[in-house]
Design a protein around this motif. Structure first.
Motif, PDB file in Angstrom:
ATOM      1  N   UNK A  73      -0.772  -2.153  -7.438  1.00  0.00           N
ATOM      2  CA  UNK A  73      -0.352  -2.625  -6.113  1.00  0.00           C
ATOM      3  C   UNK A  73      -0.657  -1.571  -5.051  1.00  0.00           C
ATOM      4  N   UNK A  74      -0.373  -0.317  -5.382  1.00  0.00           N
ATOM      5  CA  UNK A  74      -0.647   0.786  -4.458  1.00  0.00           C
ATOM      6  C   UNK A  74      -2.152   0.914  -4.213  1.00  0.00           C
ATOM      7  N   UNK A  75      -2.926   0.827  -5.294  1.00  0.00           N
ATOM      8  CA  UNK A  75      -4.372   0.976  -5.207  1.00  0.00           C
ATOM      9  C   UNK A  75      -4.993  -0.090  -4.305  1.00  0.00           C
ATOM     10  N   UNK A  76      -4.444  -1.329  -4.384  1.00  0.00           N
ATOM     11  CA  UNK A  76      -5.007  -2.418  -3.588  1.00  0.00           C
ATOM     12  C   UNK A  76      -4.304  -2.593  -2.235  1.00  0.00           C
ATOM     13  N   UNK A  77      -3.384  -1.678  -1.930  1.00  0.00           N
ATOM     14  CA  UNK A  77      -2.756  -1.689  -0.608  1.00  0.00           C
ATOM     15  C   UNK A  77      -1.608  -2.659  -0.427  1.00  0.00           C
ATOM     16  N   UNK A  78      -1.106  -3.234  -1.532  1.00  0.00           N
ATOM     17  CA  UNK A  78       0.006  -4.183  -1.416  1.00  0.00           C
ATOM     18  C   UNK A  78       1.328  -3.467  -1.151  1.00  0.00           C
ATOM     19  N   UNK A  79       1.440  -2.209  -1.572  1.00  0.00           N
ATOM     20  CA  UNK A  79       2.586  -1.369  -1.210  1.00  0.00           C
ATOM     21  C   UNK A  79       2.040  -0.069  -0.647  1.00  0.00           C
ATOM     22  N   UNK A  80       2.813   0.557   0.217  1.00  0.00           N
ATOM     23  CA  UNK A  80       2.323   1.769   0.883  1.00  0.00           C
ATOM     24  C   UNK A  80       2.957   3.050   0.361  1.00  0.00           C
ATOM     25  N   UNK A  81       4.103   2.918  -0.359  1.00  0.00           N
ATOM     26  CA  UNK A  81       4.771   4.133  -0.834  1.00  0.00           C
ATOM     27  C   UNK A  81       4.195   4.583  -2.177  1.00  0.00           C
ATOM     28  N   UNK A  82       4.508   5.802  -2.548  1.00  0.00           N
ATOM     29  CA  UNK A  82       4.080   6.316  -3.837  1.00  0.00           C
ATOM     30  C   UNK A  82       4.892   5.641  -4.953  1.00  0.00           C
ATOM     31  N   UNK A  83       4.291   5.504  -6.115  1.00  0.00           N
ATOM     32  CA  UNK A  83       4.932   4.803  -7.227  1.00  0.00           C
ATOM     33  C   UNK A  83       6.260   5.460  -7.610  1.00  0.00           C
ATOM     34  N   UNK A  84       6.281   6.791  -7.707  1.00  0.00           N
ATOM     35  CA  UNK A  84       7.515   7.499  -8.084  1.00  0.00           C
ATOM     36  C   UNK A  84       8.612   7.251  -7.058  1.00  0.00           C
ATOM     37  N   UNK A  85       8.236   7.186  -5.778  1.00  0.00           N
ATOM     38  CA  UNK A  85       9.228   6.939  -4.734  1.00  0.00           C
ATOM     39  C   UNK A  85       9.779   5.521  -4.830  1.00  0.00           C
ATOM     40  N   UNK A  86       8.904   4.565  -5.196  1.00  0.00           N
ATOM     41  CA  UNK A  86       9.364   3.179  -5.337  1.00  0.00           C
ATOM     42  C   UNK A  86      10.402   3.089  -6.454  1.00  0.00           C
ATOM     43  N   UNK A  87      10.115   3.752  -7.578  1.00  0.00           N
ATOM     44  CA  UNK A  87      11.035   3.737  -8.719  1.00  0.00           C
ATOM     45  C   UNK A  87      12.342   4.433  -8.342  1.00  0.00           C
ATOM     46  N   UNK A  88      12.241   5.575  -7.672  1.00  0.00           N
ATOM     47  CA  UNK A  88      13.442   6.300  -7.228  1.00  0.00           C
ATOM     48  C   UNK A  88      14.320   5.418  -6.345  1.00  0.00           C
ATOM     49  N   UNK A  89      13.673   4.745  -5.371  1.00  0.00           N
ATOM     50  CA  UNK A  89      14.424   3.908  -4.433  1.00  0.00           C
ATOM     51  C   UNK A  89      15.002   2.674  -5.122  1.00  0.00           C
ATOM     52  N   UNK A  90      14.277   2.133  -6.110  1.00  0.00           N
ATOM     53  CA  UNK A  90      14.772   0.964  -6.837  1.00  0.00           C
ATOM     54  C   UNK A  90      16.038   1.312  -7.613  1.00  0.00           C
ATOM     55  N   UNK A  91      16.046   2.485  -8.241  1.00  0.00           N
ATOM     56  CA  UNK A  91      17.229   2.934  -8.976  1.00  0.00           C
ATOM     57  C   UNK A  91      18.395   3.149  -8.021  1.00  0.00           C
ATOM     58  N   UNK A  92      18.135   3.828  -6.900  1.00  0.00           N
ATOM     59  CA  UNK A  92      19.192   4.082  -5.913  1.00  0.00           C
ATOM     60  C   UNK A  92      19.749   2.781  -5.359  1.00  0.00           C
ATOM     61  N   UNK A  93      18.858   1.838  -5.054  1.00  0.00           N
ATOM     62  CA  UNK A  93      19.298   0.552  -4.508  1.00  0.00           C
ATOM     63  C   UNK A  93      20.159  -0.192  -5.514  1.00  0.00           C
ATOM     64  N   UNK A  94      19.748  -0.173  -6.783  1.00  0.00           N
ATOM     65  CA  UNK A  94      20.506  -0.864  -7.842  1.00  0.00           C
ATOM     66  C   UNK A  94      21.903  -0.272  -7.974  1.00  0.00           C
ATOM     67  N   UNK A  95      22.000   1.046  -7.981  1.00  0.00           N
ATOM     68  CA  UNK A  95      23.304   1.686  -8.111  1.00  0.00           C
ATOM     69  C   UNK A  95      24.161   1.463  -6.866  1.00  0.00           C
ATOM     70  N   UNK A  96      23.551   1.620  -5.686  1.00  0.00           N
ATOM     71  CA  UNK A  96      24.297   1.456  -4.432  1.00  0.00           C
ATOM     72  C   UNK A  96      24.888   0.064  -4.300  1.00  0.00           C
ATOM     73  N   UNK A  97      24.135  -0.942  -4.713  1.00  0.00           N
ATOM     74  CA  UNK A  97      24.564  -2.327  -4.522  1.00  0.00           C
ATOM     75  C   UNK A  97      25.196  -2.939  -5.770  1.00  0.00           C
ATOM     76  N   UNK A  98      25.309  -2.142  -6.813  1.00  0.00           N
ATOM     77  CA  UNK A  98      25.932  -2.637  -8.035  1.00  0.00           C
ATOM     78  C   UNK A  98      27.135  -1.799  -8.420  1.00  0.00           C
ATOM     79  N   UNK A  99      26.896  -0.812  -9.268  1.00  0.00           N
ATOM     80  CA  UNK A  99      27.988  -0.012  -9.824  1.00  0.00           C
ATOM     81  C   UNK A  99      28.803   0.712  -8.761  1.00  0.00           C
ATOM     82  N   UNK A 100      28.136   1.246  -7.731  1.00  0.00           N
ATOM     83  CA  UNK A 100      28.860   2.020  -6.715  1.00  0.00           C
ATOM     84  C   UNK A 100      29.768   1.139  -5.866  1.00  0.00           C
ATOM     85  N   UNK A 101      29.283  -0.026  -5.446  1.00  0.00           N
ATOM     86  CA  UNK A 101      30.110  -0.922  -4.634  1.00  0.00           C
ATOM     87  C   UNK A 101      31.311  -1.423  -5.433  1.00  0.00           C
ATOM     88  N   UNK A 102      31.075  -1.724  -6.706  1.00  0.00           N
ATOM     89  CA  UNK A 102      32.170  -2.193  -7.556  1.00  0.00           C
ATOM     90  C   UNK A 102      33.246  -1.116  -7.695  1.00  0.00           C
TER      91      UNK A 102
END
Length: 201
Positions: A73-102
């Motif tokens: 996706x990054x190679x073809x321009x469908x996403x603009x962020x780095x892959x590691x940053x996408x994974x980091x943000x996905x984990x943070x988003x999951x925790x922020x909106x799941x376990x942390x809110x609960x």
């Protein structure tokens, strides 16, 4: 970006990204799930089918499969962020909106209440970060369901320990008891044995 369905048996579907040259690229498997949180026009609970990625013990993917997909996706321009940053943000988003809110709300009569102090919320998040927030749950089971199962399991173990201690105490008394006192103790032992059998079933 073009995607393509490679296989679909109605329950599992293998899909891929098309490479620039048209060849099949990274692949992922989607599974058909049955959701239970839907509502009909009258507001009554209903089920619905939806496609999604499996997780936990049922997943067919390694992290590398996800990385390959994101890299393309990054190679073809469908996403603009780095892959590691996408994974980091996905984990943070999951925790922020799941376990942390609960963890930062209390529950009363089935309703979630925002009645904790900011310091208590922080303490709860820290406790969650100590392990609970990262536990992989079985698809379809809520965190509340898992906590209930765990509590039940812990209560069962605690009660079995209590039965063992009570039984030893009664057996000690039975050594010197006579007549009706002995009968009472025998009745108590029988009740404890029955409870132990039920718990151990």
């Amino acid at each position: 970006m073009k995607t393509k369905i490679l296989e679909n048996d109605g329950k599992l579907a293998r899909v891929c990204l098309a490479l620039v040259d048209g060849q099949d690229g990274p692949q992922l498997d989607l599974a058909l799930f049955t959701g239970t949180k839907g509502k009909d026009e009258d507001g009554k609970s209903t089920t619905f089918n939806y496609w999604g990625l499996q997780y936990g013990d049922n997943t067919k993917h390694d992290l590398s499969d996800m990385v390959d997909w994101l890299t393309e996706l990054k190679k073809q321009g469908a996403i603009t962020c780095e892959v590691e940053n996408w994974i980091r943000d996905a984990i943070s988003y999951r925790l922020n909106n799941g376990a942390f809110k609960t963890a930062q709300k209390s529950s009363k009569d089935g309703k979630r209440l925002d009645n904790l102090t900011d310091d208590k919320k922080l303490t709860n998040v820290l406790e969650s970060l100590a392990g609970g927030a990262f536990k992989v749950r079985t698809p379809g089971e809520s965190k509340t369901t898992l906590k209930t199962k765990l509590a039940t399991s812990e209560d069962k173990g605690k009660r079995m320990g209590e039965i063992y201690a009570e039984r030893r105490d009664i057996e000690a008394k039975a050594k010197t008891a006579k007549g009706k006192d002995l009968e009472k103790l025998d009745t108590q032992l029988a009740k404890l044995d029955a409870e132990f059998t039920t718990l151990n079933a």
